[in-house]
Design a protein around this motif. Structure first.
Motif, PDB file in Angstrom:
ATOM      1  N   PRO A   1      35.906 -14.319   8.810  1.00  0.00           N
ATOM      2  CA  PRO A   1      36.762 -15.463   8.474  1.00  0.00           C
ATOM      3  C   PRO A   1      37.226 -16.205   9.716  1.00  0.00           C
ATOM      4  CG  PRO A   1      38.016 -13.439   8.309  1.00  0.00           C
ATOM      5  CD  PRO A   1      36.588 -13.040   8.596  1.00  0.00           C
ATOM      6  N   PRO A   2      37.507 -17.501   9.541  1.00  0.00           N
ATOM      7  CA  PRO A   2      38.139 -18.236  10.645  1.00  0.00           C
ATOM      8  C   PRO A   2      39.558 -17.703  10.829  1.00  0.00           C
ATOM      9  CG  PRO A   2      38.098 -19.566   8.661  1.00  0.00           C
ATOM     10  CD  PRO A   2      37.328 -18.313   8.346  1.00  0.00           C
TER      11      PRO A   2
ATOM     12  N   LEU B   1      43.153 -13.493   2.865  1.00  0.00           N
ATOM     13  CA  LEU B   1      41.860 -13.032   3.353  1.00  0.00           C
ATOM     14  C   LEU B   1      40.771 -13.264   2.317  1.00  0.00           C
ATOM     15  CD1 LEU B   1      40.379 -11.705   5.655  1.00  0.00           C
ATOM     16  CD2 LEU B   1      40.948  -9.489   4.662  1.00  0.00           C
ATOM     17  N   ASP B   2      41.076 -13.014   1.050  1.00  0.00           N
ATOM     18  CA  ASP B   2      40.117 -13.259  -0.027  1.00  0.00           C
ATOM     19  C   ASP B   2      39.708 -14.733  -0.059  1.00  0.00           C
ATOM     20  OD1 ASP B   2      38.738 -12.352  -2.592  1.00  0.00           O
ATOM     21  OD2 ASP B   2      40.052 -13.935  -3.356  1.00  0.00           O
TER      22      ASP B   2
ATOM     23  N   ILE C   1      35.889  -6.232   5.463  1.00  0.00           N
ATOM     24  CA  ILE C   1      36.966  -6.529   6.401  1.00  0.00           C
ATOM     25  C   ILE C   1      38.019  -5.471   6.157  1.00  0.00           C
ATOM     26  CG2 ILE C   1      38.689  -8.199   7.155  1.00  0.00           C
ATOM     27  CD1 ILE C   1      36.738 -10.396   6.185  1.00  0.00           C
TER      28      ILE C   1
ATOM     29  N   LEU D   1      29.632 -11.163   3.151  1.00  0.00           N
ATOM     30  CA  LEU D   1      31.001 -11.515   3.506  1.00  0.00           C
ATOM     31  C   LEU D   1      31.069 -12.066   4.928  1.00  0.00           C
ATOM     32  CD1 LEU D   1      33.721 -11.109   1.954  1.00  0.00           C
ATOM     33  CD2 LEU D   1      34.013  -9.065   3.323  1.00  0.00           C
TER      34      LEU D   1
ATOM     35  N   ALA E   1      39.844 -16.813   2.567  1.00  0.00           N
ATOM     36  CA  ALA E   1      39.198 -17.180   3.829  1.00  0.00           C
ATOM     37  C   ALA E   1      37.796 -16.586   3.982  1.00  0.00           C
ATOM     38  CB  ALA E   1      40.068 -16.732   5.005  1.00  0.00           C
ATOM     39  N   ALA E   2      37.507 -15.525   3.237  1.00  0.00           N
ATOM     40  CA  ALA E   2      36.204 -14.859   3.335  1.00  0.00           C
ATOM     41  C   ALA E   2      35.624 -14.693   1.938  1.00  0.00           C
ATOM     42  CB  ALA E   2      36.365 -13.518   4.034  1.00  0.00           C
TER      43      ALA E   2
ATOM     44  N   LEU F   1      43.186 -16.709  10.528  1.00  0.00           N
ATOM     45  CA  LEU F   1      44.060 -16.593   9.366  1.00  0.00           C
ATOM     46  C   LEU F   1      45.460 -17.040   9.752  1.00  0.00           C
ATOM     47  CD1 LEU F   1      42.898 -13.070   8.171  1.00  0.00           C
ATOM     48  CD2 LEU F   1      42.430 -15.251   7.058  1.00  0.00           C
TER      49      LEU F   1
ATOM     50  N   HIS G   1      35.866  -6.678  11.138  1.00  0.00           N
ATOM     51  CA  HIS G   1      34.787  -7.016  10.210  1.00  0.00           C
ATOM     52  C   HIS G   1      33.666  -6.016  10.480  1.00  0.00           C
ATOM     53  CE1 HIS G   1      31.111  -9.141   8.900  1.00  0.00           C
ATOM     54  NE2 HIS G   1      31.888  -9.736   8.011  1.00  0.00           N
TER      55      HIS G   1
ATOM     56  N   SER H   1      33.411 -11.712  -1.965  1.00  0.00           N
ATOM     57  CA  SER H   1      33.687 -10.281  -2.098  1.00  0.00           C
ATOM     58  C   SER H   1      33.350  -9.785  -3.500  1.00  0.00           C
ATOM     59  CB  SER H   1      35.147  -9.972  -1.757  1.00  0.00           C
ATOM     60  OG  SER H   1      36.013 -10.580  -2.675  1.00  0.00           O
TER      61      SER H   1
END
Length: 164
Positions: free
Chosen positions: A52-53, A97-98, A4, A49, A100-101, A55, A152, A104
Motif C-alpha cells: 500500500p501507499p 489498510l483494507d 500485510i 495484494l 489501501a490494499a 497510510l 508486506h 484481500s
C-alpha cells in the motif's frame, strides 16, 4: 499468497517464541519447529495484494490478547493461536489498510477477520487437551503484545518489505 502483517517488538516476540518452545518441549506441534516464521498478526491476505501507499492511520502500538483461538484445519486438525481483541484503534487501522490494499480474501476483510498470532498449525484434535494444559501450566498467556512494525510478505517471491 501475499499478506500485510503486524510484527511484534522484541519482548513480545520473545513471549510468543517461549509459547512455541513450551509446545515443542511437550513434543506437540508448534511454529517453534519451523525455524523461519516470525510471530505476527496477519491483517490482510490475498493472491495479488499490493504494497500500500502511505497510510494516514497510525499503526496500533499494542494488541490485547483475547485468549486461545482455534480454527479448523482439515479433518481432525486445528490451528491453535492467540486471539486478538479487535478494539477501535485496531479496527480503524484494519479498515484503512483494507481500503489501501485492495484484493484481500474475504476472510481478511472487515467484518470477517479473526486476528490472531498462530502457535501451531494442523495440531491434531487429540493433542489439543495436552497443548492447553502445558500452555496454562508452563507459559501463561500474555495480556498485551507490543507491536514492533508493519510488513508486506510476498510468499511467492519469499520477500519481506518493511512498511513501518
Amino acid at each position: 499468497m501475499r499478506s500485510i502483517e503486524l510484527v511484534l517488538d522484541g519482548p513480545s516476540d520473545a513471549v510468543v517464541r517461549a509459547l512455541w518452545q513450551t509446545l515443542v518441549a511437550a513434543e506437540l506441534p508448534s511454529l517453534g519447529h519451523s525455524g523461519t516464521n516470525d510471530p505476527h498478526v496477519t491483517l490482510v491476505a490475498g493472491e495479488a495484494l499490493p504494497v500500500p501507499p502511505d497510510l494516514d492511520v497510525a499503526v496500533p502500538e499494542t494488541v490485547r490478547v483475547a485468549g486461545v483461538l482455534l480454527f479448523p484445519a482439515g479433518p481432525g486438525r486445528h490451528v491453535l493461536g492467540l486471539g486478538v481483541v479487535v478494539d477501535e484503534p485496531l479496527a480503524r487501522f484494519h479498515r484503512a489498510l483494507d481500503a489501501a490494499a485492495p484484493g484481500s480474501l474475504d476472510s481478511s476483510r472487515p467484518g470477517h477477520w479473526a486476528p490472531h498470532v498462530t502457535l501451531a498449525r494442523r495440531i491434531r484434535d487429540v493433542d489439543l487437551p495436552a497443548a492447553l494444559r502445558v500452555l496454562a501450566a508452563d507459559a501463561p498467556l500474555p495480556e498485551v503484545l507490543a507491536v514492533g512494525g508493519l510488513r508486506h510478505w510476498d510468499g511467492d517471491a519469499k520477500v519481506v518489505t518493511r512498511l513501518q
